[in-house]
Design a protein around this motif. Structure first.
Motif, short mmCIF file in Angstrom:
data_model
loop_
_atom_site.label_atom_id
_atom_site.label_comp_id
_atom_site.label_asym_id
_atom_site.label_seq_id
_atom_site.Cartn_x
_atom_site.Cartn_y
_atom_site.Cartn_z
N GLY A 148 -34.28 39.51 86.32
CA GLY A 148 -33.55 40.14 87.35
C GLY A 148 -34.47 40.23 88.49
N LEU B 154 -36.25 34.08 81.07
CA LEU B 154 -34.92 33.30 81.34
C LEU B 154 -33.95 33.89 82.21
CD1 LEU B 154 -34.22 32.48 77.27
CD2 LEU B 154 -35.57 31.19 78.98
N LEU C 194 -33.30 48.17 86.77
CA LEU C 194 -33.95 49.14 86.30
C LEU C 194 -34.90 49.75 87.31
CD1 LEU C 194 -34.38 50.88 83.72
CD2 LEU C 194 -36.22 49.45 83.16
N GLY D 246 -23.87 41.57 84.87
CA GLY D 246 -24.39 42.65 84.43
C GLY D 246 -25.69 42.80 85.12
N GLN D 247 -25.73 42.87 86.30
CA GLN D 247 -26.95 43.00 87.14
C GLN D 247 -27.03 44.38 87.64
OE1 GLN D 247 -26.62 39.83 90.22
NE2 GLN D 247 -27.67 38.41 88.72
N ASP E 157 -29.55 29.79 80.31
CA ASP E 157 -28.45 30.69 80.01
C ASP E 157 -29.03 31.29 78.52
OD1 ASP E 157 -26.52 32.03 78.47
OD2 ASP E 157 -24.96 30.53 79.42
N ARG F 189 -27.74 32.85 76.20
CA ARG F 189 -26.95 32.61 74.92
C ARG F 189 -27.21 31.32 74.07
NH1 ARG F 189 -21.29 33.32 77.99
NH2 ARG F 189 -22.54 32.31 79.40
N ALA G 88 -38.15 44.34 87.25
CA ALA G 88 -38.92 45.76 86.92
C ALA G 88 -39.81 45.60 85.81
CB ALA G 88 -37.54 46.62 86.54
N LEU G 89 -39.47 44.78 84.45
CA LEU G 89 -40.22 44.57 83.41
C LEU G 89 -41.20 43.57 83.55
CD1 LEU G 89 -37.16 44.99 80.98
CD2 LEU G 89 -38.81 46.67 81.18
N GLY H 49 -33.47 37.71 81.11
CA GLY H 49 -32.72 38.56 82.19
C GLY H 49 -33.83 39.28 82.96
N ASN I 85 -33.82 43.51 79.09
CA ASN I 85 -32.78 44.37 79.51
C ASN I 85 -31.51 43.55 79.57
OD1 ASN I 85 -30.83 46.15 80.61
ND2 ASN I 85 -32.06 46.42 82.59
N VAL J 162 -30.43 33.46 84.33
CA VAL J 162 -29.24 32.38 84.80
C VAL J 162 -29.00 32.50 86.29
CG1 VAL J 162 -27.32 34.03 84.54
CG2 VAL J 162 -27.24 31.56 83.59
N ASP J 163 -29.38 33.52 87.14
CA ASP J 163 -29.14 33.49 88.32
C ASP J 163 -30.13 32.91 89.15
OD1 ASP J 163 -29.16 34.23 91.19
OD2 ASP J 163 -27.88 36.21 90.65
N1 SAM Z 1 -34.66 43.10 83.47
C1 SAM Z 1 -33.99 43.39 84.91
C2 SAM Z 1 -34.08 45.03 84.86
O1 SAM Z 1 -34.30 45.53 83.83
O2 SAM Z 1 -34.01 45.56 86.03
C3 SAM Z 1 -32.48 42.87 84.96
C4 SAM Z 1 -31.42 43.16 83.98
S1 SAM Z 1 -30.01 43.05 84.29
C5 SAM Z 1 -29.19 44.34 83.03
C6 SAM Z 1 -29.55 41.51 83.37
C7 SAM Z 1 -30.11 40.42 83.92
O3 SAM Z 1 -29.81 39.05 83.05
C8 SAM Z 1 -29.49 39.91 85.42
O4 SAM Z 1 -30.75 39.60 85.90
C9 SAM Z 1 -28.68 38.97 85.26
O5 SAM Z 1 -28.68 37.80 86.32
C10 SAM Z 1 -29.22 38.16 83.97
N2 SAM Z 1 -28.39 37.42 83.20
C11 SAM Z 1 -26.91 37.67 83.07
N3 SAM Z 1 -26.43 36.69 81.95
C12 SAM Z 1 -27.32 35.91 81.60
C13 SAM Z 1 -27.56 34.95 80.74
N4 SAM Z 1 -26.45 34.36 80.13
N5 SAM Z 1 -28.46 34.26 80.60
C14 SAM Z 1 -29.96 34.79 81.24
N6 SAM Z 1 -29.83 35.76 82.12
C15 SAM Z 1 -28.75 36.33 82.31
#
Ligand code: SAM
Length: 264
Positions: free
Chosen positions: A43, A61, A16, A12-13, A84, A86, A46-47, A41, A106, A63-64
Motif C-alpha cells: 500500500g 507484492l 495503517l 481493501g485499501q 496478485d 493470490r 506503513a510496514l 499488499g 496487512n 496489485v495496484d
Molecule cells: N500494508 C498497507 C498498510 O498496512 O497500510 C496497506 C494494506 S491494505 C489493507 C491492502 C493492500 O493490498 C492495498 O495496498 C491493496 O492495493 C493491496 N492488494 C489488494 N489486493 C491485492 C492482491 N490480490 N495482491 C496484492 N496486493 C493486493
C-alpha cells in the motif's frame, strides 16, 4: 466506470496510520539482516519502511500499479513486484544462508482466504508469518476445539503451523477506517505436519466434509460429505475410538488424524 473510491474498496485499501502498531506487527517476527521478508499488499508503505530498516532483503507484492510505482520511488532497497498475491508462487522463496523467509502483511480482507491458502500450500518455503486479517478470520485460524469459531480453516492451518492471535487492531488505526475489526496472527510453520497422515489431500477432504454440515453428527456429516455408507463410517470411527454422535467442532487435530487413517 469505477471511481477511485470503488477501486480502493475493491482492493481493501485501508492504510495503517499508527506507527506504534506497525512496529508492533514487525516486532512479532523481529526480522534481522539475515532474513528475507516478503510483504503482501504494501500500500502506502506503513510496514514497508519498518521492514526496509530491519530486514536483509524485502520483496513486496502490490496489485495496484500506481502504489507500486510510488513505493519504488520511496524505498530503493525494496523489490516491489506488480503481482496478485493470490496467485504469486511463494514456493520460489529461498531462505538466505543462516536466515529465515518471513511473510508479513496487512491483507486485503476480501481476498485473505485465497491468499492464506496459497501461503499454506507453499509452507515448505516459509518460516514465519505475521498477517493482519479481519478479526473473525484471525480468531478462526487460532481457535482451539470446542467452540463455534473452530472449523476447517483452524484445523488445516494448525496442521502445519503454530498459530497465535497476537494483536487486536481497532478500525481507527486505519485511513479510511474499515467497517470490521482487525487482528494480527503470528504463525510459525512446523517442520512436519502436526499429525502424521497417510494422505494429506484426503485429510483436507475429510476435515472439510466433517465441517460442511456442522449441525449434523460427525457420522452423518462424513457419510453425506464423503459419499460413504453409514456403516462404513461407523466402523471407521469405532476403530478410531470416536463416538459418531459427536460434532466435528469437538475433535482435536490428532483425532481427525485417527479418523482419516481409519477411513482411508
Ligand atoms: N500494508 C498497507 C498498510 O498496512 O497500510 C496497506 C494494506 S491494505 C489493507 C491492502 C493492500 O493490498 C492495498 O495496498 C491493496 O492495493 C493491496 N492488494 C489488494 N489486493 C491485492 C492482491 N490480490 N495482491 C496484492 N496486493 C493486493
Amino acid at each position: 466506470m469505477r471511481n477511485v473510491n470503488d477501486r480502493r474498496r475493491a482492493l481493501g485499501q485501508h492504510f495503517l496510520r499508527d506507527a506504534a502498531i506497525a512496529r508492533g506487527i514487525v516486532d512479532l517476527v523481529a526480522p534481522t539482516t539475515h532474513d528475507l521478508v516478503l510483504e503482501i499488499g504494501p500500500g502506502q508503505g506503513a510496514l514497508t519502511g519498518e521492514l526496509a530498516r530491519r530486514a536483509g532483503r524485502v520483496i513486496a507484492l502490490e496489485v495496484d500499479r500506481r502504489l507500486a510505482a510510488e513505493l519504488r520511488g520511496r524505498f530503493e532497497s525494496v523489490e516491489v513486484i506488480d503481482a496478485d498475491a493470490r496467485t504469486w508462487d511463494y514456493g520460489t522463496l529461498v531462505a538466505p544462508p543462516g536466515g529465515r523467509v518471513i511473510v508479513l502483511g496487512n491483507l486485503p480482507y476480501s481476498v485473505s482466504k485465497p491468499i492464506l491458502m496459497s501461503l499454506v500450500s507453499a509452507r515448505r518455503a516459509i518460516g514465519e508469518m505475521a498477517l493482519m486479517l479481519q478479526r473473525e478470520v484471525a480468531e478462526r485460524l487460532a481457535a482451539p476445539p470446542g467452540g463455534k469459531t473452530y472449523g476447517s480453516l483452524s484445523v488445516l492451518t494448525q496442521l502445519y503451523c503454530d498459530v497465535r492471535l497476537a494483536l487486536r487492531v481497532p478500525p481507527g488505526a486505519f485511513r479510511p477506517p474499515p467497517q470490521v475489526e482487525s487482528a494480527v496472527v503470528h504463525l510459525r510453520v512446523l517442520s512436519a505436519p502436526r499429525v502424521e497422515v497417510p494422505d494429506e489431500r484426503r485429510f483436507h477432504t475429510v476435515v472439510r466434509a466433517a465441517f460442511a454440515q456442522r449441525r449434523k453428527t460427525l457420522g452423518n456429516a462424513l457419510a453425506g460429505g464423503l459419499g460413504l455408507a453409514s456403516d462404513t463410517v461407523r466402523r471407521g470411527l469405532a476403530a478410531a475410538g470416536i463416538d459418531p454422535g459427536r460434532r466435528a467442532e469437538t475433535l482435536t487435530i490428532h483425532e481427525f488424524g485417527q479418523v482419516v487413517t481409519r477411513l482411508s
